[in-house]
Scaffold this motif. Structure first.
Motif, PDB file in Angstrom:
ATOM      1  N   GLU A 199       0.770  -1.396   0.116  1.00  0.00           N
ATOM      2  CA  GLU A 199      -0.185  -0.043   0.009  1.00  0.00           C
ATOM      3  C   GLU A 199       0.931   1.228   0.068  1.00  0.00           C
ATOM      4  OE1 GLU A 199      -3.309   0.209  -0.268  1.00  0.00           O
ATOM      5  OE2 GLU A 199      -3.407  -2.042  -0.581  1.00  0.00           O
ATOM      6  N   PHE A 200       1.884   0.983   0.832  1.00  0.00           N
ATOM      7  CA  PHE A 200       2.807   2.465   0.628  1.00  0.00           C
ATOM      8  C   PHE A 200       3.603   2.460  -0.654  1.00  0.00           C
ATOM      9  CE2 PHE A 200       7.204   3.859   1.258  1.00  0.00           C
ATOM     10  CZ  PHE A 200       7.032   5.357   1.820  1.00  0.00           C
ATOM     11  N   GLU A 201       3.909   1.567  -1.157  1.00  0.00           N
ATOM     12  CA  GLU A 201       4.831   1.809  -2.398  1.00  0.00           C
ATOM     13  C   GLU A 201       3.624   2.278  -3.580  1.00  0.00           C
ATOM     14  OE1 GLU A 201       7.895  -1.426  -3.340  1.00  0.00           O
ATOM     15  OE2 GLU A 201       6.415  -2.678  -2.449  1.00  0.00           O
ATOM     16  N   ALA A 202       2.199   1.856  -3.595  1.00  0.00           N
ATOM     17  CA  ALA A 202       1.242   2.608  -4.167  1.00  0.00           C
ATOM     18  C   ALA A 202       0.994   4.015  -3.982  1.00  0.00           C
ATOM     19  CB  ALA A 202      -0.027   1.610  -4.250  1.00  0.00           C
ATOM     20  N   TRP A 203       1.076   4.400  -2.934  1.00  0.00           N
ATOM     21  CA  TRP A 203       0.941   5.612  -2.493  1.00  0.00           C
ATOM     22  C   TRP A 203       1.920   6.319  -2.968  1.00  0.00           C
ATOM     23  CZ3 TRP A 203       4.057   8.700   0.680  1.00  0.00           C
ATOM     24  CH2 TRP A 203       3.408   9.910   1.196  1.00  0.00           C
ATOM     25  N   LEU A 204       3.323   5.916  -2.795  1.00  0.00           N
ATOM     26  CA  LEU A 204       4.589   6.453  -3.085  1.00  0.00           C
ATOM     27  C   LEU A 204       4.480   6.823  -4.548  1.00  0.00           C
ATOM     28  CD1 LEU A 204       7.117   7.693  -1.557  1.00  0.00           C
ATOM     29  CD2 LEU A 204       8.295   5.506  -2.310  1.00  0.00           C
ATOM     30  N   ALA A 205       4.123   5.960  -5.334  1.00  0.00           N
ATOM     31  CA  ALA A 205       4.045   5.926  -6.947  1.00  0.00           C
ATOM     32  C   ALA A 205       3.110   7.120  -7.571  1.00  0.00           C
ATOM     33  CB  ALA A 205       3.712   4.679  -7.445  1.00  0.00           C
ATOM     34  N   LEU A 206       2.209   7.570  -6.580  1.00  0.00           N
ATOM     35  CA  LEU A 206       1.451   8.681  -7.016  1.00  0.00           C
ATOM     36  C   LEU A 206       2.082   9.987  -6.907  1.00  0.00           C
ATOM     37  CD1 LEU A 206      -1.798   7.480  -5.378  1.00  0.00           C
ATOM     38  CD2 LEU A 206      -1.519   7.264  -7.669  1.00  0.00           C
ATOM     39  N   LYS A 207       1.735  11.077  -7.724  1.00  0.00           N
ATOM     40  CA  LYS A 207       1.956  12.165  -7.812  1.00  0.00           C
ATOM     41  C   LYS A 207       1.667  12.733  -6.379  1.00  0.00           C
ATOM     42  CE  LYS A 207       2.540  13.408 -12.454  1.00  0.00           C
ATOM     43  NZ  LYS A 207       2.049  14.302 -13.761  1.00  0.00           N
ATOM     44  N   PRO A 208       2.443  13.757  -5.639  1.00  0.00           N
ATOM     45  CA  PRO A 208       1.995  14.120  -4.369  1.00  0.00           C
ATOM     46  C   PRO A 208       0.392  14.612  -4.373  1.00  0.00           C
ATOM     47  CG  PRO A 208       4.086  14.928  -4.581  1.00  0.00           C
ATOM     48  CD  PRO A 208       3.539  14.144  -6.035  1.00  0.00           C
ATOM     49  N   ALA A 209      -0.089  15.398  -5.447  1.00  0.00           N
ATOM     50  CA  ALA A 209      -1.398  16.073  -5.527  1.00  0.00           C
ATOM     51  C   ALA A 209      -2.304  14.846  -5.411  1.00  0.00           C
ATOM     52  CB  ALA A 209      -1.582  17.023  -6.724  1.00  0.00           C
ATOM     53  N   ALA A 210      -1.819  13.649  -6.074  1.00  0.00           N
ATOM     54  CA  ALA A 210      -3.086  12.682  -6.272  1.00  0.00           C
ATOM     55  C   ALA A 210      -3.167  11.720  -5.025  1.00  0.00           C
ATOM     56  CB  ALA A 210      -2.814  11.879  -7.395  1.00  0.00           C
ATOM     57  N   ARG A 211      -2.055  11.718  -4.096  1.00  0.00           N
ATOM     58  CA  ARG A 211      -2.099  10.870  -2.840  1.00  0.00           C
ATOM     59  C   ARG A 211      -3.260  11.127  -1.850  1.00  0.00           C
ATOM     60  NH1 ARG A 211       4.411  11.723  -1.673  1.00  0.00           N
ATOM     61  NH2 ARG A 211       4.986  10.538  -3.595  1.00  0.00           N
ATOM     62  N   GLU A 212      -3.604  12.381  -1.817  1.00  0.00           N
ATOM     63  CA  GLU A 212      -4.757  12.669  -0.841  1.00  0.00           C
ATOM     64  C   GLU A 212      -6.209  12.049  -1.279  1.00  0.00           C
ATOM     65  OE1 GLU A 212      -4.149  13.265   2.024  1.00  0.00           O
ATOM     66  OE2 GLU A 212      -2.403  14.890   2.223  1.00  0.00           O
ATOM     67  N   ALA A 213      -6.295  12.207  -2.749  1.00  0.00           N
ATOM     68  CA  ALA A 213      -7.676  11.833  -3.638  1.00  0.00           C
ATOM     69  C   ALA A 213      -7.819  10.267  -3.535  1.00  0.00           C
ATOM     70  CB  ALA A 213      -7.568  12.678  -4.471  1.00  0.00           C
ATOM     71  N   ARG A 214      -6.667   9.645  -3.380  1.00  0.00           N
ATOM     72  CA  ARG A 214      -6.711   7.943  -3.679  1.00  0.00           C
ATOM     73  C   ARG A 214      -7.715   7.479  -2.756  1.00  0.00           C
ATOM     74  NH1 ARG A 214      -4.167   7.182   0.830  1.00  0.00           N
ATOM     75  NH2 ARG A 214      -3.665   5.088   1.558  1.00  0.00           N
ATOM     76  N   PRO A 215      -8.471   6.406  -3.641  1.00  0.00           N
ATOM     77  CA  PRO A 215      -9.334   5.539  -2.762  1.00  0.00           C
ATOM     78  C   PRO A 215      -8.922   4.912  -1.689  1.00  0.00           C
ATOM     79  CG  PRO A 215      -9.285   5.157  -5.149  1.00  0.00           C
ATOM     80  CD  PRO A 215      -8.154   5.756  -4.814  1.00  0.00           C
ATOM     81  N   LEU A 216      -9.568   4.990  -0.376  1.00  0.00           N
ATOM     82  CA  LEU A 216      -9.096   4.466   0.935  1.00  0.00           C
ATOM     83  C   LEU A 216      -9.515   2.932   0.918  1.00  0.00           C
ATOM     84  CD1 LEU A 216      -9.445   7.172   3.330  1.00  0.00           C
ATOM     85  CD2 LEU A 216      -7.573   6.682   2.122  1.00  0.00           C
ATOM     86  N   ILE A 217      -8.642   2.110   1.633  1.00  0.00           N
ATOM     87  CA  ILE A 217      -9.016   0.729   1.945  1.00  0.00           C
ATOM     88  C   ILE A 217      -8.795   0.287   3.269  1.00  0.00           C
ATOM     89  CG2 ILE A 217      -8.876   0.282  -0.723  1.00  0.00           C
ATOM     90  CD1 ILE A 217      -6.360  -1.149   1.807  1.00  0.00           C
ATOM     91  N   ARG A 218      -9.092  -0.748   3.556  1.00  0.00           N
ATOM     92  CA  ARG A 218      -8.625  -1.042   5.044  1.00  0.00           C
ATOM     93  C   ARG A 218      -8.496  -2.837   4.715  1.00  0.00           C
ATOM     94  NH1 ARG A 218     -14.433  -1.119   5.958  1.00  0.00           N
ATOM     95  NH2 ARG A 218     -15.265  -3.288   6.252  1.00  0.00           N
ATOM     96  N   ILE A 219      -7.662  -3.318   5.547  1.00  0.00           N
ATOM     97  CA  ILE A 219      -7.302  -4.647   5.327  1.00  0.00           C
ATOM     98  C   ILE A 219      -7.966  -5.454   6.444  1.00  0.00           C
ATOM     99  CG2 ILE A 219      -5.569  -6.428   5.466  1.00  0.00           C
ATOM    100  CD1 ILE A 219      -3.774  -4.257   4.472  1.00  0.00           C
TER     101      ILE A 219
END
Length: 231
Positions: A199-219
């Motif tokens: 999940e962190f690697e997927a977050w890191l791969a996004l541009k900073p502006a897109a990180r806050e808007a990414r869909p949230l998940i829970r495990i």
């Protein structure tokens, strides 16, 4: 990410405590917990602060974990030097009251200080005054119902440049240091830790502006990836 060649039991608890034992007759209520993914960018790539559980432990010996643990009652009384960002607060409050959300943030920063000696905020004598502003929300995970000790862990992110001090272990973990992301693929980590790293690697791969808007998940449970409802 790829599986590590040696993989401990999958029933890792995200809070960092020993959850071994017999299966309970009834489901146990999860304890609130928080972990911090402290990261930095170096010429050799991205590195994450992690510590190794003692090799003489009965449960998950030698396994790498993030600094973290369960929420203590005193975590509600923290006096931060700066508060949570609106986005981080909102995402924590998907599964917590406003007071509990701030306690979770403090728990993650407190555990970083207790386990690794680093300060996100400032020390006033013996009192840690946390800086919540650098924290970003990644995801949350709930230990399977069959476990005798369960955790509802929130995983927060902060850049290492915001932390001060020198890394020094408290005895809770061994070999506390920054590990390269590429190195972690060959290290023993529990299934939940591998999922969080993904999940962190997927977050890191996004541009900073897109990180806050990414869909949230829970495990949920062992490895179910569930989409969150909006706050």
């Amino acid at each position: 990410m790829t599986d590590a060649p040696t993989r401990p039991r999958a029933d890792d608890n995200p809070g960092g405590a020993d959850a071994g034992g017999r299966r309970p007759k009834r489901a146990v209520r999860p304890r609130d917990a928080a972990s911090l993914i402290l990261w930095r960018e170096t010429p050799k790539g991205i590195e994450i602060l992690m510590g190794r559980r003692h090799r003489n432990l009965r449960f998950m010996p030698g396994v790498l974990v993030f600094p973290g643990g369960r929420v203590d009652p005193d975590d509600h009384s923290a006096s931060p030097v700066a508060d949570l960002t609106e986005e981080t607060r909102r995402k924590l409050e998907i599964s917590a009251t406003p007071a509990r959300a701030r306690a979770l943030a403090y728990c993650a920063i407190r555990e970083l200080h207790e386990e690794a000696g680093l300060v996100l905020g400032r020390m006033e004598g013996e009192v840690l005054r946390p800086d919540f502003a650098p924290l970003r929300y990644l995801t949350r995970a709930i230990t399977p119902t069959r476990m005798p000790i369960r955790f509802h862990a929130r995983f927060l992110i902060a850049e290492a440049r915001h932390a001060t001090g020198e890394i020094k272990g408290s005895g809770e973990l061994e070999e506390i240091r920054f590990f390269a992301l590429s190195e972690l693929h060959q290290q023993p980590v529990a299934n939940i830790t591998a999922l969080i790293l993904s999940e962190f690697e997927a977050w890191l791969a996004l541009k900073p502006a897109a990180r806050e808007a990414r869909p949230l998940i829970r495990i949920q449970g062992m490895d179910s990836r569930v989409t969150e409802r909006p706050a």
